[in-house]
Design a protein around this motif. Structure first.
Motif, PDB file in Angstrom:
ATOM      1  N   GLY A 276     -22.260  16.683  52.414  1.00 34.78           N
ATOM      2  CA  GLY A 276     -21.561  16.135  51.261  1.00 34.78           C
ATOM      3  C   GLY A 276     -22.294  14.982  50.588  1.00 34.78           C
ATOM      4  O   GLY A 276     -21.742  14.309  49.725  1.00 34.78           O
ATOM      5  N   ILE A 277     -23.561  14.732  50.964  1.00 35.02           N
ATOM      6  CA  ILE A 277     -24.300  13.568  50.470  1.00 35.02           C
ATOM      7  C   ILE A 277     -25.486  13.996  49.614  1.00 35.02           C
ATOM      8  O   ILE A 277     -26.208  14.942  49.954  1.00 35.02           O
ATOM      9  CB  ILE A 277     -24.781  12.695  51.642  1.00 35.02           C
ATOM     10  CG1 ILE A 277     -23.582  12.089  52.377  1.00 35.02           C
ATOM     11  CG2 ILE A 277     -25.730  11.600  51.173  1.00 35.02           C
ATOM     12  CD1 ILE A 277     -23.955  11.288  53.613  1.00 35.02           C
ATOM     13  N   VAL A 278     -25.686  13.277  48.499  1.00 38.33           N
ATOM     14  CA  VAL A 278     -26.881  13.460  47.669  1.00 38.33           C
ATOM     15  C   VAL A 278     -27.537  12.104  47.444  1.00 38.33           C
ATOM     16  O   VAL A 278     -26.906  11.056  47.600  1.00 38.33           O
ATOM     17  CB  VAL A 278     -26.557  14.130  46.311  1.00 38.33           C
ATOM     18  CG1 VAL A 278     -26.069  15.549  46.514  1.00 38.33           C
ATOM     19  CG2 VAL A 278     -25.540  13.317  45.523  1.00 38.33           C
ATOM     20  N   LEU A 279     -28.802  12.136  47.064  1.00 42.13           N
ATOM     21  CA  LEU A 279     -29.575  10.918  46.825  1.00 42.13           C
ATOM     22  C   LEU A 279     -29.618  10.596  45.341  1.00 42.13           C
ATOM     23  O   LEU A 279     -29.611  11.490  44.498  1.00 42.13           O
ATOM     24  CB  LEU A 279     -31.002  11.075  47.348  1.00 42.13           C
ATOM     25  CG  LEU A 279     -31.170  11.416  48.827  1.00 42.13           C
ATOM     26  CD1 LEU A 279     -32.652  11.577  49.151  1.00 42.13           C
ATOM     27  CD2 LEU A 279     -30.538  10.349  49.716  1.00 42.13           C
ATOM     28  N   GLU A 280     -29.696   9.314  45.020  1.00 37.45           N
ATOM     29  CA  GLU A 280     -29.782   8.864  43.630  1.00 37.45           C
ATOM     30  C   GLU A 280     -30.438   7.490  43.601  1.00 37.45           C
ATOM     31  O   GLU A 280     -30.480   6.786  44.617  1.00 37.45           O
ATOM     32  CB  GLU A 280     -28.396   8.762  43.013  1.00 37.45           C
ATOM     33  CG  GLU A 280     -27.480   7.774  43.732  1.00 37.45           C
ATOM     34  CD  GLU A 280     -26.179   7.534  42.997  1.00 37.45           C
ATOM     35  OE1 GLU A 280     -25.878   6.349  42.716  1.00 37.45           O
ATOM     36  OE2 GLU A 280     -25.464   8.504  42.709  1.00 37.45           O
ATOM     37  N   THR A 281     -30.961   7.115  42.431  1.00 34.59           N
ATOM     38  CA  THR A 281     -31.486   5.749  42.286  1.00 34.59           C
ATOM     39  C   THR A 281     -30.659   4.896  41.336  1.00 34.59           C
ATOM     40  O   THR A 281     -30.613   3.680  41.488  1.00 34.59           O
ATOM     41  CB  THR A 281     -32.942   5.756  41.765  1.00 34.59           C
ATOM     42  OG1 THR A 281     -32.991   6.392  40.489  1.00 34.59           O
ATOM     43  CG2 THR A 281     -33.873   6.449  42.748  1.00 34.59           C
ATOM     44  N   ASP A 282     -30.041   5.492  40.325  1.00 31.99           N
ATOM     45  CA  ASP A 282     -29.368   4.765  39.241  1.00 31.99           C
ATOM     46  C   ASP A 282     -30.350   3.856  38.516  1.00 31.99           C
ATOM     47  O   ASP A 282     -29.971   2.845  37.937  1.00 31.99           O
ATOM     48  CB  ASP A 282     -28.176   3.951  39.750  1.00 31.99           C
ATOM     49  CG  ASP A 282     -27.223   3.561  38.621  1.00 31.99           C
ATOM     50  OD1 ASP A 282     -27.237   4.233  37.569  1.00 31.99           O
ATOM     51  OD2 ASP A 282     -26.484   2.578  38.777  1.00 31.99           O
TER      52      ASP A 282
ATOM     53  N   PRO B 157     -37.830   8.018  47.779  1.00 25.49           N
ATOM     54  CA  PRO B 157     -38.197   8.217  49.187  1.00 25.49           C
ATOM     55  C   PRO B 157     -37.722   7.080  50.101  1.00 25.49           C
ATOM     56  O   PRO B 157     -37.456   7.315  51.284  1.00 25.49           O
ATOM     57  CB  PRO B 157     -39.733   8.299  49.137  1.00 25.49           C
ATOM     58  CG  PRO B 157     -40.028   8.845  47.775  1.00 25.49           C
ATOM     59  CD  PRO B 157     -39.010   8.191  46.883  1.00 25.49           C
ATOM     60  N   GLU B 158     -37.601   5.862  49.574  1.00 24.80           N
ATOM     61  CA  GLU B 158     -37.109   4.751  50.390  1.00 24.80           C
ATOM     62  C   GLU B 158     -35.625   4.915  50.693  1.00 24.80           C
ATOM     63  O   GLU B 158     -35.147   4.530  51.767  1.00 24.80           O
ATOM     64  CB  GLU B 158     -37.373   3.418  49.690  1.00 24.80           C
ATOM     65  CG  GLU B 158     -38.853   3.117  49.502  1.00 24.80           C
ATOM     66  CD  GLU B 158     -39.104   1.725  48.945  1.00 24.80           C
ATOM     67  OE1 GLU B 158     -38.370   0.788  49.315  1.00 24.80           O
ATOM     68  OE2 GLU B 158     -40.043   1.589  48.130  1.00 24.80           O
ATOM     69  N   ILE B 159     -34.887   5.479  49.755  1.00 21.77           N
ATOM     70  CA  ILE B 159     -33.464   5.748  49.986  1.00 21.77           C
ATOM     71  C   ILE B 159     -33.315   6.870  50.998  1.00 21.77           C
ATOM     72  O   ILE B 159     -32.453   6.814  51.885  1.00 21.77           O
ATOM     73  CB  ILE B 159     -32.768   6.070  48.650  1.00 21.77           C
ATOM     74  CG1 ILE B 159     -32.895   4.871  47.705  1.00 21.77           C
ATOM     75  CG2 ILE B 159     -31.309   6.443  48.873  1.00 21.77           C
ATOM     76  CD1 ILE B 159     -32.507   5.165  46.263  1.00 21.77           C
ATOM     77  N   LEU B 160     -34.156   7.887  50.879  1.00 18.93           N
ATOM     78  CA  LEU B 160     -34.183   8.951  51.881  1.00 18.93           C
ATOM     79  C   LEU B 160     -34.421   8.368  53.275  1.00 18.93           C
ATOM     80  O   LEU B 160     -33.713   8.714  54.233  1.00 18.93           O
ATOM     81  CB  LEU B 160     -35.283   9.954  51.545  1.00 18.93           C
ATOM     82  CG  LEU B 160     -35.639  10.949  52.652  1.00 18.93           C
ATOM     83  CD1 LEU B 160     -34.504  11.941  52.869  1.00 18.93           C
ATOM     84  CD2 LEU B 160     -36.956  11.673  52.336  1.00 18.93           C
ATOM     85  N   ALA B 161     -35.401   7.485  53.396  1.00 17.64           N
ATOM     86  CA  ALA B 161     -35.734   6.898  54.695  1.00 17.64           C
ATOM     87  C   ALA B 161     -34.564   6.088  55.249  1.00 17.64           C
ATOM     88  O   ALA B 161     -34.291   6.133  56.461  1.00 17.64           O
ATOM     89  CB  ALA B 161     -36.981   6.018  54.567  1.00 17.64           C
ATOM     90  N   ALA B 162     -33.868   5.359  54.384  1.00 13.51           N
ATOM     91  CA  ALA B 162     -32.720   4.567  54.832  1.00 13.51           C
ATOM     92  C   ALA B 162     -31.600   5.470  55.340  1.00 13.51           C
ATOM     93  O   ALA B 162     -30.987   5.195  56.378  1.00 13.51           O
ATOM     94  CB  ALA B 162     -32.212   3.693  53.692  1.00 13.51           C
ATOM     95  N   LEU B 163     -31.327   6.557  54.608  1.00 10.40           N
ATOM     96  CA  LEU B 163     -30.274   7.473  55.033  1.00 10.40           C
ATOM     97  C   LEU B 163     -30.637   8.150  56.356  1.00 10.40           C
ATOM     98  O   LEU B 163     -29.788   8.283  57.248  1.00 10.40           O
ATOM     99  CB  LEU B 163     -30.032   8.526  53.946  1.00 10.40           C
ATOM    100  CG  LEU B 163     -28.956   9.572  54.242  1.00 10.40           C
ATOM    101  CD1 LEU B 163     -27.602   8.918  54.493  1.00 10.40           C
ATOM    102  CD2 LEU B 163     -28.864  10.584  53.103  1.00 10.40           C
TER     103      LEU B 163
ATOM    104  N   ALA C 235     -19.870  16.030  45.722  1.00 11.79           N
ATOM    105  CA  ALA C 235     -20.784  15.362  46.646  1.00 11.79           C
ATOM    106  C   ALA C 235     -20.727  13.868  46.353  1.00 11.79           C
ATOM    107  O   ALA C 235     -20.232  13.441  45.310  1.00 11.79           O
ATOM    108  CB  ALA C 235     -22.211  15.882  46.466  1.00 11.79           C
ATOM    109  N   LEU C 236     -21.225  13.075  47.274  1.00  8.41           N
ATOM    110  CA  LEU C 236     -21.177  11.620  47.164  1.00  8.41           C
ATOM    111  C   LEU C 236     -22.595  11.079  47.062  1.00  8.41           C
ATOM    112  O   LEU C 236     -23.448  11.388  47.901  1.00  8.41           O
ATOM    113  CB  LEU C 236     -20.463  11.024  48.384  1.00  8.41           C
ATOM    114  CG  LEU C 236     -19.083  11.636  48.667  1.00  8.41           C
ATOM    115  CD1 LEU C 236     -18.538  11.137  49.994  1.00  8.41           C
ATOM    116  CD2 LEU C 236     -18.108  11.321  47.540  1.00  8.41           C
ATOM    117  N   GLY C 237     -22.851  10.274  46.027  1.00 10.33           N
ATOM    118  CA  GLY C 237     -24.185   9.752  45.786  1.00 10.33           C
ATOM    119  C   GLY C 237     -24.435   8.438  46.499  1.00 10.33           C
ATOM    120  O   GLY C 237     -23.622   7.512  46.405  1.00 10.33           O
ATOM    121  N   PHE C 238     -25.561   8.337  47.190  1.00  6.54           N
ATOM    122  CA  PHE C 238     -25.983   7.102  47.853  1.00  6.54           C
ATOM    123  C   PHE C 238     -27.346   6.702  47.303  1.00  6.54           C
ATOM    124  O   PHE C 238     -28.239   7.539  47.160  1.00  6.54           O
ATOM    125  CB  PHE C 238     -26.050   7.293  49.367  1.00  6.54           C
ATOM    126  CG  PHE C 238     -24.704   7.322  50.026  1.00  6.54           C
ATOM    127  CD1 PHE C 238     -24.147   6.167  50.561  1.00  6.54           C
ATOM    128  CD2 PHE C 238     -23.979   8.493  50.084  1.00  6.54           C
ATOM    129  CE1 PHE C 238     -22.903   6.185  51.160  1.00  6.54           C
ATOM    130  CE2 PHE C 238     -22.723   8.533  50.670  1.00  6.54           C
ATOM    131  CZ  PHE C 238     -22.181   7.371  51.208  1.00  6.54           C
TER     132      PHE C 238
END
Length: 261
Positions: free
Chosen positions: A201-207, A227-233, A175-178
């Motif tokens: 193929g996409i997963v969420l991450e913060t790093d 949740p902000e990354i979720l909203a952007a995606l 999977a690809l992390g965004f």
């Protein structure tokens, strides 16, 4: 509440020493059910495992990944690989990581990086574990190594390669992390990738504590901002929050095999 999984967060590092437990607990109130914590160097493995051993009702479960980060090449020793293999057998982490190749940082020996990377791929293959990949300016070399030493999939963390390279990772079971960079309007290439790649193929991450979201520019990143990354995606793909949350959580559980832990 939407269930979310942060597939890459360095919650064990010193940046969280003053408020780690508070951050962790707040994540539970925001819908995070799990956080994957990847290692950087051998001298941090014990602390990382201790951090991930804690549990509390309402707080996300913490999953450990053990490995040797390519950027810290000069700190790694050959004996660390022996220790990693032993600890993986003893502790059975969720993944091997953070491992990979970094040809962006100047002064890092590319041949030594590759040897270290391939040795850790071998450990992951023998243990039947997925891997967390750190890749900069080296996607073709990493993909070639994965073809030589096939592993049980994993995540290409902070993916920013080409659409074709992304598809090649997906074909290998990755999977690809965004993460937070997706929240910046100037990240046009990244947003295009997030729109074109299949959602499965996409997963969420913060790093966290690095690569924070646009609303906290210049500050420490936190898993609380997932949740902000979720909203952007969701916005980039023109989909509802619930659909994207459900898909990325299913993807994370599948690729990391969290339901089997």
């Amino acid at each position: 509440m939407l269930e979310l999984i942060d597939t890459h967060c360095h919650l064990d590092v010193a940046a969280f020493d003053q408020d780690r437990d508070a951050v962790w607990r707040r994540c539970g109130t925001l819908g995070l059910s799990a956080i994957l914590v990847p290692a950087i160097q051998a001298d941090g493995w014990t602390h990382l495992l201790d951090c991930c051993a804690r549990s509390e009702a309402g707080a996300p479960r913490l999953f450990a990944a053990l490995g040797l980060h390519p950027v810290y090449l000069e700190q790694h020793r050959e004996v660390d690989l022996v220790a990693l293999e032993r600890l993986v057998a003893e502790q059975r982490p969720s993944a091997i990581g953070e491992i990979g190749l970094d040809f962006f940082v100047e002064g890092l020996d590319s041949e030594r990086q590759l040897r270290l990377f391939e040795a850790q791929l071998q450990i992951a293959r023998d243990a039947g574990l997925p891997v967390l990949l750190h890749v900069r300016k080296a996607h073709d070399q990493v993909l070639a190594a994965l073809r030589r030493i096939p592993v049980l999939g994993g995540i290409a963390h902070a993916f920013s390669g080409s659409l074709e390279q992304g598809r090649r990772y997906l074909d290998l079971g990755f999977a690809l992390g965004f993460g937070g960079m997706l929240t910046f309007e100037r990240s046009t290439k990244l947003r295009r990738l997030a729109r074109q790649l299949p959602l499965e193929g996409i997963v969420l991450e913060t790093d966290a504590p690095d690569l924070t979201v646009a609303s906290h520019r210049g500050e420490r990143n936190s898993p609380e901002y997932l949740p902000e990354i979720l909203a952007a995606l969701a916005a980039v793909r023109g989909l509802g929050l619930d659909e994207v949350a459900r898909a990325t959580t299913v993807n994370a559980r599948r690729v990391l095999r969290l339901d089997r832990v």
